[in-house]
Each structure stands twice: as structure tokens, then as C-alpha cells.
Design a protein around this motif. Sequence first.
Motif, PDB file in Angstrom:
ATOM      1  N   VAL A 110      -6.452   3.241   3.498  1.00 27.66           N
ATOM      2  CA  VAL A 110      -6.499   3.825   2.159  1.00 27.66           C
ATOM      3  C   VAL A 110      -6.921   5.296   2.225  1.00 27.66           C
ATOM      4  O   VAL A 110      -6.372   6.150   1.520  1.00 27.66           O
ATOM      5  CB  VAL A 110      -7.450   3.032   1.250  1.00 27.66           C
ATOM      6  CG1 VAL A 110      -7.654   3.737  -0.091  1.00 27.66           C
ATOM      7  CG2 VAL A 110      -6.902   1.626   0.998  1.00 27.66           C
TER       8      VAL A 110
ATOM      9  N   THR B 285      -1.557  -3.854  -5.042  1.00 21.61           N
ATOM     10  CA  THR B 285      -1.725  -2.491  -5.530  1.00 21.61           C
ATOM     11  C   THR B 285      -0.941  -2.321  -6.822  1.00 21.61           C
ATOM     12  O   THR B 285      -0.008  -3.076  -7.102  1.00 21.61           O
ATOM     13  CB  THR B 285      -1.256  -1.442  -4.496  1.00 21.61           C
ATOM     14  OG1 THR B 285       0.183  -1.426  -4.456  1.00 21.61           O
ATOM     15  CG2 THR B 285      -1.788  -1.752  -3.103  1.00 21.61           C
TER      16      THR B 285
ATOM     17  N   ILE C 157      -6.142  -0.663  -5.852  1.00 17.38           N
ATOM     18  CA  ILE C 157      -6.018  -1.371  -4.573  1.00 17.38           C
ATOM     19  C   ILE C 157      -7.077  -2.461  -4.526  1.00 17.38           C
ATOM     20  O   ILE C 157      -8.264  -2.202  -4.746  1.00 17.38           O
ATOM     21  CB  ILE C 157      -6.185  -0.418  -3.373  1.00 17.38           C
ATOM     22  CG1 ILE C 157      -5.147   0.714  -3.451  1.00 17.38           C
ATOM     23  CG2 ILE C 157      -6.055  -1.172  -2.049  1.00 17.38           C
ATOM     24  CD1 ILE C 157      -5.407   1.854  -2.491  1.00 17.38           C
ATOM     25  N   THR C 158      -6.656  -3.698  -4.251  1.00 15.45           N
ATOM     26  CA  THR C 158      -7.598  -4.818  -4.216  1.00 15.45           C
ATOM     27  C   THR C 158      -8.174  -5.018  -2.816  1.00 15.45           C
ATOM     28  O   THR C 158      -7.553  -4.680  -1.815  1.00 15.45           O
ATOM     29  CB  THR C 158      -6.928  -6.126  -4.665  1.00 15.45           C
ATOM     30  OG1 THR C 158      -5.986  -6.544  -3.658  1.00 15.45           O
ATOM     31  CG2 THR C 158      -6.214  -5.955  -5.986  1.00 15.45           C
TER      32      THR C 158
ATOM     33  N   HIS D 111      -4.061   4.746  -8.827  1.00 15.89           N
ATOM     34  CA  HIS D 111      -3.604   3.788  -7.824  1.00 15.89           C
ATOM     35  C   HIS D 111      -4.680   2.727  -7.627  1.00 15.89           C
ATOM     36  O   HIS D 111      -5.749   2.993  -7.078  1.00 15.89           O
ATOM     37  CB  HIS D 111      -3.323   4.520  -6.503  1.00 15.89           C
ATOM     38  CG  HIS D 111      -2.498   3.729  -5.540  1.00 15.89           C
ATOM     39  ND1 HIS D 111      -2.215   4.158  -4.259  1.00 15.89           N
ATOM     40  CD2 HIS D 111      -1.880   2.524  -5.651  1.00 15.89           C
ATOM     41  CE1 HIS D 111      -1.458   3.267  -3.649  1.00 15.89           C
ATOM     42  NE2 HIS D 111      -1.254   2.263  -4.476  1.00 15.89           N
TER      43      HIS D 111
ATOM     44  N   GLU E 218      -2.897  -7.638   0.144  1.00 17.88           N
ATOM     45  CA  GLU E 218      -3.720  -7.011  -0.883  1.00 17.88           C
ATOM     46  C   GLU E 218      -2.764  -6.400  -1.907  1.00 17.88           C
ATOM     47  O   GLU E 218      -1.697  -5.901  -1.551  1.00 17.88           O
ATOM     48  CB  GLU E 218      -4.653  -5.941  -0.303  1.00 17.88           C
ATOM     49  CG  GLU E 218      -5.740  -6.475   0.610  1.00 17.88           C
ATOM     50  CD  GLU E 218      -6.789  -7.354  -0.086  1.00 17.88           C
ATOM     51  OE1 GLU E 218      -6.759  -7.455  -1.332  1.00 17.88           O
ATOM     52  OE2 GLU E 218      -7.628  -7.937   0.621  1.00 17.88           O
TER      53      GLU E 218
ATOM     54  N   ASP F 181       4.310  -1.720  -1.098  1.00 13.92           N
ATOM     55  CA  ASP F 181       3.691  -0.446  -1.442  1.00 13.92           C
ATOM     56  C   ASP F 181       4.268   0.615  -0.517  1.00 13.92           C
ATOM     57  O   ASP F 181       4.202   0.494   0.702  1.00 13.92           O
ATOM     58  CB  ASP F 181       2.170  -0.520  -1.285  1.00 13.92           C
ATOM     59  CG  ASP F 181       1.477   0.718  -1.830  1.00 13.92           C
ATOM     60  OD1 ASP F 181       1.660   1.799  -1.241  1.00 13.92           O
ATOM     61  OD2 ASP F 181       0.762   0.606  -2.837  1.00 13.92           O
TER      62      ASP F 181
ATOM     63  N   ALA G 173       2.946  -3.956  -3.929  1.00 18.63           N
ATOM     64  CA  ALA G 173       2.782  -3.248  -5.197  1.00 18.63           C
ATOM     65  C   ALA G 173       3.351  -4.061  -6.352  1.00 18.63           C
ATOM     66  O   ALA G 173       4.408  -4.693  -6.231  1.00 18.63           O
ATOM     67  CB  ALA G 173       3.469  -1.888  -5.127  1.00 18.63           C
TER      68      ALA G 173
ATOM     69  N   LYS H 165       0.205   1.124  -9.548  1.00 18.09           N
ATOM     70  CA  LYS H 165       0.096   2.513 -10.000  1.00 18.09           C
ATOM     71  C   LYS H 165       0.305   2.537 -11.508  1.00 18.09           C
ATOM     72  O   LYS H 165       1.349   2.115 -12.002  1.00 18.09           O
ATOM     73  CB  LYS H 165       1.128   3.397  -9.310  1.00 18.09           C
ATOM     74  CG  LYS H 165       0.863   3.614  -7.822  1.00 18.09           C
ATOM     75  CD  LYS H 165       1.941   4.476  -7.194  1.00 18.09           C
ATOM     76  CE  LYS H 165       1.671   4.687  -5.711  1.00 18.09           C
ATOM     77  NZ  LYS H 165       2.768   5.457  -5.060  1.00 18.09           N
TER      78      LYS H 165
ATOM     79  N   PHE I 217       0.491  -4.673   2.031  1.00 11.16           N
ATOM     80  CA  PHE I 217       0.132  -4.149   0.708  1.00 11.16           C
ATOM     81  C   PHE I 217       1.345  -4.303  -0.201  1.00 11.16           C
ATOM     82  O   PHE I 217       2.385  -3.692   0.032  1.00 11.16           O
ATOM     83  CB  PHE I 217      -0.295  -2.689   0.817  1.00 11.16           C
ATOM     84  CG  PHE I 217      -1.529  -2.489   1.653  1.00 11.16           C
ATOM     85  CD1 PHE I 217      -2.785  -2.650   1.108  1.00 11.16           C
ATOM     86  CD2 PHE I 217      -1.423  -2.160   2.999  1.00 11.16           C
ATOM     87  CE1 PHE I 217      -3.928  -2.480   1.883  1.00 11.16           C
ATOM     88  CE2 PHE I 217      -2.544  -1.988   3.783  1.00 11.16           C
ATOM     89  CZ  PHE I 217      -3.813  -2.153   3.225  1.00 11.16           C
TER      90      PHE I 217
END
Length: 305
Positions: free
Chosen positions: A107, A174, A149-150, A147, A172, A249, A266, A176, A264
Amino acid sequence: MKISTKIFVSAAVMGQICLWTFAMDDIASETVHSATGTSSSDSAYGTEEGEETLNAGVSRLSFFDFKSNYPNSKFANIAPREQKEDEGTTVAKETHRYGIDAIENEVKRIHPLWENARYYTPKTAWESGGTEPLEQISIHKEEDYFHFITYGLTELHDKESKDQTKSGFGTELTLKLKRGEYKNQSEERKELLYIALLLQKFAKYIIQENSIVKPYEDTYLVKASSSRKNIGIDIAGTSNIVAFITVPDKDLQSLDTPYGRVDFIALIGITKKELQAIRNRKITEKELYEKLGTDVTSYRRKSVI
């Protein structure tokens, strides 16, 4: 293409705000409706009398009671799995960093200015019997969007699951969210908190269903706890955006960590017309994403269908 529509519940529940940390505890238990199907007659509106059912296999499930004697058991139902040699996977960046350290390092690569970040954390940690499975959600302010992010659908501190091919659920999330769509700073902060709460609900759904989120394969519908119909993803429920598709993502690279793979994924917000086009197989998730031409979700965006 197999079309899978999954539904989770959204509730306009606000937590206590304290500086840059937002509490997300003591959220009431909700009911979710879950279904997977391929019928082109799927409805976006649930199963009230006079409405089309989502499919023949609709079931009503309650959220797990996370205040149990096993607060760390969210990965317990993940079965061991060996990856086949001929199974196609995208390239992941190999790292010797573990868990949360590996994620934070990736990140920081795309968001080096951490003074622009906010952190949403549960008031009571999962390890202490808290109700929220995500350890934290970071929100990074860029010029045009926030943005999200978990942290918590993968194994952040220890290897708990028996599946060595992925870390936890392997994903994970994400998202936006477009900036500049709020009346003032107070409203902005409330909307950001609400999206964080929505991501916690999403995480609970994934854990309950023991679900693996994959890009371009699933559509997730947001529903109100007090209504059978889908609603907008904002606090007021009036946004044009009522559901999400999943895509990779484009900024965060997949990781091959000592705990397993981390992808990741999204979430891209879509409108009711776009949702119906997917259900009716007039367009695929990938085709819709390409037609949108952006991975930023705007509350006010008009349908491209």
C-alpha cells in the motif's frame, strides 16, 4: 459465463468519531439474503409476493454471532487445497514479509503520503471478542478519489487456515470513491464512515458464506435492512449506485507471502440499469467495466446502459 449475484445488507448505522479513528463496534445483527444463479429472469428486488425471485435457491441466513468463544475462528472453515500445476493464475509479487506487514508495504508503494490517510478501526478488537472482522480499513486521499483498503480477510498476524495456497480468504477488498460529492467536511466524514461500515458488512458476508471473491465473476447487491428492495450505497440510500462488480485492483499488485497469496479485488459501483443488463446477460462484468472506463465509483454517475 456463469452469473453469480450475491446480496448483503446495508444499514445506516453511524459509529462514534474520534480524531482520525472511527469506531465500528456494537452494530446490530442483520439478515442477509444469499443466492447464486444463472436465470435471466433474476430480479433485483428480493422475494416479496408479486416480485420475481432471485432464483430457486434463495435462502435467508442470519449473520453469525461474532461474540463467541472463538473470536479468531473466521478462517476455520477454509478447507486445505493444493493448487494444480495447470491452473492459470496471474503473476504475484513474491515477498518475505508476513501478513499485515506485506500489505502495508504494498500500500505504501502506491500511497507514500500516509499523512493523507485515515484509519477506521473497531472499538473492540476481533481478538478480544469484537463483532467486526476487519482489523482496520485505511482510506487514502488522492486528488480525485478516496481509496479504501481492507485489512482482515487475509491472515494478518498468524497462519490459521490449513490452505497453504492463499492467506485466509486470499483477498482484501478495495474501493475508490469519488471526492467532491459532499456538502461539507462533516458530511464527507460520515459518508466515508458509512462505506467503511458497508465493507465490514461485506466482510461478514464473505466469512459467513465461506466465499472466495473473484474478479469479473460476482455481482454484489446492496439491500436495506428494513426493505426488500435494493438501495443506493450512500447513507440516504438515494445514490444511483445500487450494486458492485468485482475487478482486479489496477494499482495494488497481488502478493505471494509466507502465509499464502493475497489478491486485491476492487469493488466498482454500478447502477440499477447496469445491474439488470448483467442479469439479463446483455453484458458481462468485464465488458461493463471496460465500458465504464474508470475504477472510481461516483454516487451521481449516470448509467452507461
